[in-house]
Enzyme design. Structure first.
Site, PDB file in Angstrom:
ATOM      1  CG  HIS A  18      -1.931  -1.026   1.338  1.00 43.25           C
ATOM      2  ND1 HIS A  18      -2.168  -1.751   2.478  1.00 43.25           N
ATOM      3  CD2 HIS A  18      -2.806  -1.485   0.412  1.00 43.25           C
ATOM      4  CE1 HIS A  18      -3.156  -2.603   2.272  1.00 43.25           C
ATOM      5  NE2 HIS A  18      -3.556  -2.479   1.014  1.00 43.25           N
ATOM      6  CE  LYS A  42     -11.394  -6.567   1.603  1.00 47.20           C
ATOM      7  NZ  LYS A  42     -10.199  -5.750   1.309  1.00 47.20           N
ATOM      8  NE  ARG A  95      -2.839  -7.381  -4.278  1.00 50.96           N
ATOM      9  CZ  ARG A  95      -3.523  -7.602  -3.163  1.00 50.96           C
ATOM     10  NH1 ARG A  95      -2.896  -7.872  -2.056  1.00 50.96           N
ATOM     11  NH2 ARG A  95      -4.839  -7.596  -3.166  1.00 50.96           N
ATOM     12  CB  SER A 132      -4.603  -6.291   4.672  1.00 49.84           C
ATOM     13  OG  SER A 132      -4.153  -5.050   4.189  1.00 49.84           O
TER      14      SER A 132
HETATM   15  O1  PNS Z   1      -9.251  -2.200   0.490  1.00 52.76           O
HETATM   16  P1  PNS Z   1     -10.612  -2.581  -0.040  1.00 52.76           P
HETATM   17  O2  PNS Z   1     -11.408  -3.300   1.022  1.00 52.76           O
HETATM   18  O3  PNS Z   1     -10.517  -3.359  -1.305  1.00 52.76           O
HETATM   19  O4  PNS Z   1     -11.358  -1.195  -0.399  1.00 52.76           O
HETATM   20  C1  PNS Z   1     -12.687  -1.197  -0.923  1.00 52.76           C
HETATM   21  C2  PNS Z   1     -13.340   0.144  -0.651  1.00 52.76           C
HETATM   22  C3  PNS Z   1     -13.396   0.380   0.862  1.00 52.76           C
HETATM   23  C4  PNS Z   1     -12.529   1.239  -1.304  1.00 52.76           C
HETATM   24  C5  PNS Z   1     -14.794   0.106  -1.242  1.00 52.76           C
HETATM   25  O5  PNS Z   1     -15.519  -0.885  -0.565  1.00 52.76           O
HETATM   26  C6  PNS Z   1     -15.499   1.449  -1.126  1.00 52.76           C
HETATM   27  O6  PNS Z   1     -15.277   2.318  -1.931  1.00 52.76           O
HETATM   28  N1  PNS Z   1     -16.332   1.625  -0.072  1.00 52.76           N
HETATM   29  C7  PNS Z   1     -16.990   2.908   0.197  1.00 52.76           C
HETATM   30  C8  PNS Z   1     -18.485   2.886  -0.081  1.00 52.76           C
HETATM   31  C9  PNS Z   1     -18.747   3.106  -1.545  1.00 52.76           C
HETATM   32  O7  PNS Z   1     -18.560   4.166  -2.071  1.00 52.76           O
HETATM   33  N2  PNS Z   1     -19.209   2.008  -2.196  1.00 52.76           N
HETATM   34  C10 PNS Z   1     -19.471   2.013  -3.606  1.00 52.76           C
HETATM   35  C11 PNS Z   1     -18.295   1.427  -4.373  1.00 52.76           C
HETATM   36  S1  PNS Z   1     -18.715   1.179  -6.040  1.00 52.76           S
END
Ligand code: PNS
Length: 159
Positions: A18, A42, A95, A132
């Site tokens: 990250h 998650k 990745r 992670s």
């Molecule tokens: O590290 P991650 O868990 O892959 O990140 C995913 C994350 C947190 C960036 C995604 O779940 C997100 O954007 N959540 C915020 C809520 C939102 O805007 N959801 C619509 C996404 S299309």
């Protein structure tokens, strides 16, 4: 106009992979903001959001990158956060094909909702396999994660 990029993620915990993405983003954009977001898919996770953000701040300070801001998004859409802060892009590390499959629909929806584009950055080879979840599993089973996480995270994981 300052071009601000947002690097969103659950960062539970932040890894060296990250950090590499944050660094690469800050070489491209005028300003970068890391945004720690709860990912409902998650579950509750290992660390609370504030602690994850604190670990990102410490990791950035350790590596002399404390010009990168860190924030927590408690709820609501990520694109609304981006619009409110004037961000021009989201930046995410990918990745491999699995990450691309996971990220593409989100990138498409985020663009549809707000017009904001997502920039995908490839990993450095040494960080290509770090995640992670791998770190959490490794540490949970008593393994050594020092090759994968910043010192601040390692210290916290060992407590
Ligand atoms: O590290 P991650 O868990 O892959 O990140 C995913 C994350 C947190 C960036 C995604 O779940 C997100 O954007 N959540 C915020 C809520 C939102 O805007 N959801 C619509 C996404 S299309």
């Amino acid at each position: 106009m300052t071009k601000l990029a947002v690097c969103p993620g659950s960062f539970d915990p932040v890894t060296l992979g990250h950090l590499d993405v944050f660094r690469a983003a800050s070489a491209i954009f005028d300003a970068v903001r890391v945004v720690v977001v709860a990912n409902p898919d998650k579950g509750p996770g290992l660390f609370p959001l504030d602690e994850r953000a604190d670990l990102v701040r410490r990791a950035l300070a350790e590596s002399g990158e404390d010009h990168i801001a860190v924030d927590v998004l408690e709820g609501g859409l990520l694109v609304d956060y981006c619009t409110a802060h004037g961000a021009v892009a989201l930046v995410k590390g990918v990745r491999g094909a699995r990450d691309v499959d996971y990220e593409l629909p989100m990138a498409a929806v985020n663009r549809e909702l707000s017009g904001i584009e997502t920039v995908f950055l490839p990993p450095r080879p040494e960080h290509a396999l770090v995640s992670s979840s791998l770190v959490r599993q490794l540490v949970g089973l008593g393994g050594d994660a020092s090759a994968y996480v910043p010192a601040a995270v390692l210290t916290r994981l060992r407590r």
